[in-house]
Scaffold this motif. Structure first.
Motif, PDB file in Angstrom:
ATOM      1  N   GLY A  16      60.533 -13.508  26.494  1.00  0.00           N
ATOM      2  CA  GLY A  16      61.982 -13.550  26.664  1.00  0.00           C
ATOM      3  C   GLY A  16      62.668 -12.209  26.464  1.00  0.00           C
ATOM      4  O   GLY A  16      63.881 -12.109  26.612  1.00  0.00           O
ATOM      5  N   ILE A  17      61.913 -11.165  26.104  1.00  0.00           N
ATOM      6  CA  ILE A  17      62.504  -9.838  25.871  1.00  0.00           C
ATOM      7  C   ILE A  17      62.145  -8.932  27.053  1.00  0.00           C
ATOM      8  O   ILE A  17      60.969  -8.758  27.368  1.00  0.00           O
ATOM      9  CB  ILE A  17      61.940  -9.193  24.565  1.00  0.00           C
ATOM     10  CG1 ILE A  17      61.996 -10.166  23.382  1.00  0.00           C
ATOM     11  CG2 ILE A  17      62.620  -7.861  24.267  1.00  0.00           C
ATOM     12  CD1 ILE A  17      63.370 -10.459  22.829  1.00  0.00           C
ATOM     13  N   ALA A  18      63.146  -8.363  27.697  1.00  0.00           N
ATOM     14  CA  ALA A  18      62.909  -7.508  28.864  1.00  0.00           C
ATOM     15  C   ALA A  18      62.131  -6.253  28.451  1.00  0.00           C
ATOM     16  O   ALA A  18      62.340  -5.726  27.356  1.00  0.00           O
ATOM     17  CB  ALA A  18      64.243  -7.119  29.495  1.00  0.00           C
ATOM     18  N   PRO A  19      61.233  -5.785  29.324  1.00  0.00           N
ATOM     19  CA  PRO A  19      60.411  -4.619  28.961  1.00  0.00           C
ATOM     20  C   PRO A  19      61.236  -3.337  28.861  1.00  0.00           C
ATOM     21  O   PRO A  19      62.088  -3.061  29.698  1.00  0.00           O
ATOM     22  CB  PRO A  19      59.404  -4.529  30.109  1.00  0.00           C
ATOM     23  CG  PRO A  19      59.993  -5.293  31.242  1.00  0.00           C
ATOM     24  CD  PRO A  19      60.872  -6.338  30.627  1.00  0.00           C
ATOM     25  N   SER A  20      60.953  -2.563  27.831  1.00  0.00           N
ATOM     26  CA  SER A  20      61.595  -1.245  27.684  1.00  0.00           C
ATOM     27  C   SER A  20      60.778  -0.245  28.504  1.00  0.00           C
ATOM     28  O   SER A  20      59.650  -0.535  28.895  1.00  0.00           O
ATOM     29  CB  SER A  20      61.557  -0.833  26.215  1.00  0.00           C
ATOM     30  OG  SER A  20      60.204  -0.697  25.808  1.00  0.00           O
ATOM     31  N   SER A  21      61.336   0.934  28.730  1.00  0.00           N
ATOM     32  CA  SER A  21      60.592   1.921  29.524  1.00  0.00           C
ATOM     33  C   SER A  21      59.352   2.401  28.764  1.00  0.00           C
ATOM     34  O   SER A  21      58.327   2.712  29.371  1.00  0.00           O
ATOM     35  CB  SER A  21      61.499   3.084  29.913  1.00  0.00           C
ATOM     36  OG  SER A  21      62.227   3.516  28.800  1.00  0.00           O
TER      37      SER A  21
ATOM     38  N   LEU B  11      56.248  -1.127  38.644  1.00  0.00           N
ATOM     39  CA  LEU B  11      54.825  -1.029  38.334  1.00  0.00           C
ATOM     40  C   LEU B  11      53.982  -1.034  39.611  1.00  0.00           C
ATOM     41  O   LEU B  11      53.009  -0.271  39.729  1.00  0.00           O
ATOM     42  CB  LEU B  11      54.414  -2.208  37.425  1.00  0.00           C
ATOM     43  CG  LEU B  11      53.022  -2.107  36.832  1.00  0.00           C
ATOM     44  CD1 LEU B  11      52.948  -0.969  35.820  1.00  0.00           C
ATOM     45  CD2 LEU B  11      52.629  -3.421  36.154  1.00  0.00           C
ATOM     46  N   ALA B  12      54.373  -1.868  40.564  1.00  0.00           N
ATOM     47  CA  ALA B  12      53.630  -1.962  41.820  1.00  0.00           C
ATOM     48  C   ALA B  12      53.668  -0.634  42.567  1.00  0.00           C
ATOM     49  O   ALA B  12      52.677  -0.184  43.142  1.00  0.00           O
ATOM     50  CB  ALA B  12      54.220  -3.072  42.676  1.00  0.00           C
TER      51      ALA B  12
ATOM     52  N   ASN C 184      63.714 -11.678  37.443  1.00  0.00           N
ATOM     53  CA  ASN C 184      64.090 -10.339  37.868  1.00  0.00           C
ATOM     54  C   ASN C 184      62.802  -9.552  38.179  1.00  0.00           C
ATOM     55  O   ASN C 184      61.876  -9.552  37.382  1.00  0.00           O
ATOM     56  CB  ASN C 184      64.864  -9.685  36.712  1.00  0.00           C
ATOM     57  CG  ASN C 184      65.370  -8.317  37.079  1.00  0.00           C
ATOM     58  OD1 ASN C 184      64.670  -7.518  37.697  1.00  0.00           O
ATOM     59  ND2 ASN C 184      66.600  -8.045  36.703  1.00  0.00           N
ATOM     60  N   ASP C 185      62.772  -8.891  39.329  1.00  0.00           N
ATOM     61  CA  ASP C 185      61.522  -8.228  39.731  1.00  0.00           C
ATOM     62  C   ASP C 185      61.552  -6.709  39.569  1.00  0.00           C
ATOM     63  O   ASP C 185      60.700  -6.008  40.091  1.00  0.00           O
ATOM     64  CB  ASP C 185      61.163  -8.604  41.176  1.00  0.00           C
ATOM     65  CG  ASP C 185      62.197  -8.080  42.173  1.00  0.00           C
ATOM     66  OD1 ASP C 185      63.257  -7.570  41.728  1.00  0.00           O
ATOM     67  OD2 ASP C 185      61.950  -8.190  43.384  1.00  0.00           O
ATOM     68  N   LYS C 186      62.532  -6.207  38.841  1.00  0.00           N
ATOM     69  CA  LYS C 186      62.708  -4.760  38.737  1.00  0.00           C
ATOM     70  C   LYS C 186      61.464  -4.077  38.133  1.00  0.00           C
ATOM     71  O   LYS C 186      60.912  -3.149  38.721  1.00  0.00           O
ATOM     72  CB  LYS C 186      63.938  -4.463  37.863  1.00  0.00           C
ATOM     73  CG  LYS C 186      64.628  -3.176  38.229  1.00  0.00           C
ATOM     74  CD  LYS C 186      65.914  -2.993  37.438  1.00  0.00           C
ATOM     75  CE  LYS C 186      65.929  -1.594  36.853  1.00  0.00           C
ATOM     76  NZ  LYS C 186      66.658  -1.479  35.616  1.00  0.00           N
ATOM     77  N   ALA C 187      61.026  -4.583  36.976  1.00  0.00           N
ATOM     78  CA  ALA C 187      59.870  -3.990  36.300  1.00  0.00           C
ATOM     79  C   ALA C 187      58.608  -4.165  37.146  1.00  0.00           C
ATOM     80  O   ALA C 187      57.778  -3.250  37.251  1.00  0.00           O
ATOM     81  CB  ALA C 187      59.688  -4.646  34.933  1.00  0.00           C
TER      82      ALA C 187
END
Ligand SMILES: [Zn+2]
Length: 299
Positions: A226-231, A263-264, A256-259
């Motif tokens: 539930g915690i969005a990934p940090s950089s 990565l891709a 959300n597909d930003k991270a």
């Protein structure tokens, strides 16, 4: 003239009886589309079912809107995942519904997770570790064997809530059991090539699928559930994936597909957006077929 009238009355009476009978379907409030689909399969024309969420929504977080409260008020049966998946909105919804039939412990209260064993049950409960579920991972609908156990329990619950139609639910359960077992056998044969595939996931949504298909999770983008990934965390995952290449990155299409995209782009690992549940124009069988085909299509 008199005769005709009498016949007319009889027809009206029969029609009224038929109409009241055809409206005797029980109202089912499902929290997620996979359970709405299962209720529909087991209940057929004896149930009228609606789902609180769609495949495009995050079942962890929705609003207890007035329209949902009104639906919950009319429900004879509540069918949800449980295991704290809906902890952020269902308790409030139940309280506001004022419907005694579907409260905890009542005949009309059915939680799928209560009927199966759960994976990832935390040994020590520490809420600072993110959205940790005390009972274990709630995303049980991604294992067809667990679906079978849940379907059996659900058929019994339907009979309990609507005893007049017990034989109907029993027959539908028997049919489902045959069809679903044949489907599982077929899916397992089809998906043998997926065994041991290394996957990166966004959220721990897929543990039951991983367990069933023997996929190997090598990284999770969320540092805690539930915690969005940090950089910083993403950079660590990237370093790790340079040493150990993965076969695909999985995420639920509502997320959300930003991270994932970032990565891709850095790693050239194929991305797969899987529908997390049944869409409005399909059933459980078609949804399973769909996700398996998507996974098998990854080159
Ligand atoms: Zn979750």
């Amino acid at each position: 003239m008199y005769k005709l009238k009498k016949r007319h009355l009889l027809v009206m009476l029969l029609f009224t009886l038929w109409a009241s009978n055809s409206h005797s379907a029980i109202n089912v409030f499902a929290c997620e589309p996979e359970w709405a689909s299962l209720v529909q399969i087991l209940g057929g024309e004896k149930v009228s079912v609606s789902s609180a969420t769609t495949a495009l929504q995050d079942p962890h977080h929705i609003q207890a809107r007035p329209s949902l409260i009104a639906k919950a008020r009319r429900a004879d049966l509540l069918v949800c995942t449980g295991a704290e998946l809906e902890v952020g909105w269902l308790p409030l919804l139940l309280r506001k519904s004022g419907n005694g039939r579907i409260q905890t412990g009542q005949a009309g209260y059915f939680m799928a997770a209560d009927h199966v064993t759960l994976l990832e049950k935390p040994k020590i409960l520490d809420r600072s570790q993110g959205d940790v579920h005390a009972d274990g991972n709630p995303h049980v609908h991604l294992d067809p064997h667990r679906i079978m156990l849940i379907a059996e329990a659900l058929a019994k619950t339907l009979s309990h809530v609507d005893p007049d139609n017990q034989s109907h639910y029993q027959n539908n359960w028997n049919n489902f059991k045959d069809k679903w077992s044949r489907a599982i056998t077929k899916w397992q044969q089809q998906s043998q090539s997926l065994q041991g595939k290394k996957i990166v996931v966004n959220h721990n949504s897929w543990v039951y699928l991983e367990d069933w298909l023997k996929l190997e999770r090598v990284a999770t983008l969320e540092p805690k559930p539930g915690i969005a990934p940090s950089s910083t965390h993403l950079a660590q995952v990237l370093t790790q994936l340079k040493q150990q290449q993965a076969d695909m990155i999985l995420y639920a299409s509502y997320q959300n597909d930003k991270a994932v995209r970032w990565l891709a782009q850095k790693t050239h690992i194929p991305v797969v957006a899987l529908a997390f549940t049944v869409s409005h124009d399909e059933d459980l069988f078609q949804w399973y077929e769909g996700i398996l085909n998507q996974l098998l299509d990854v080159k």
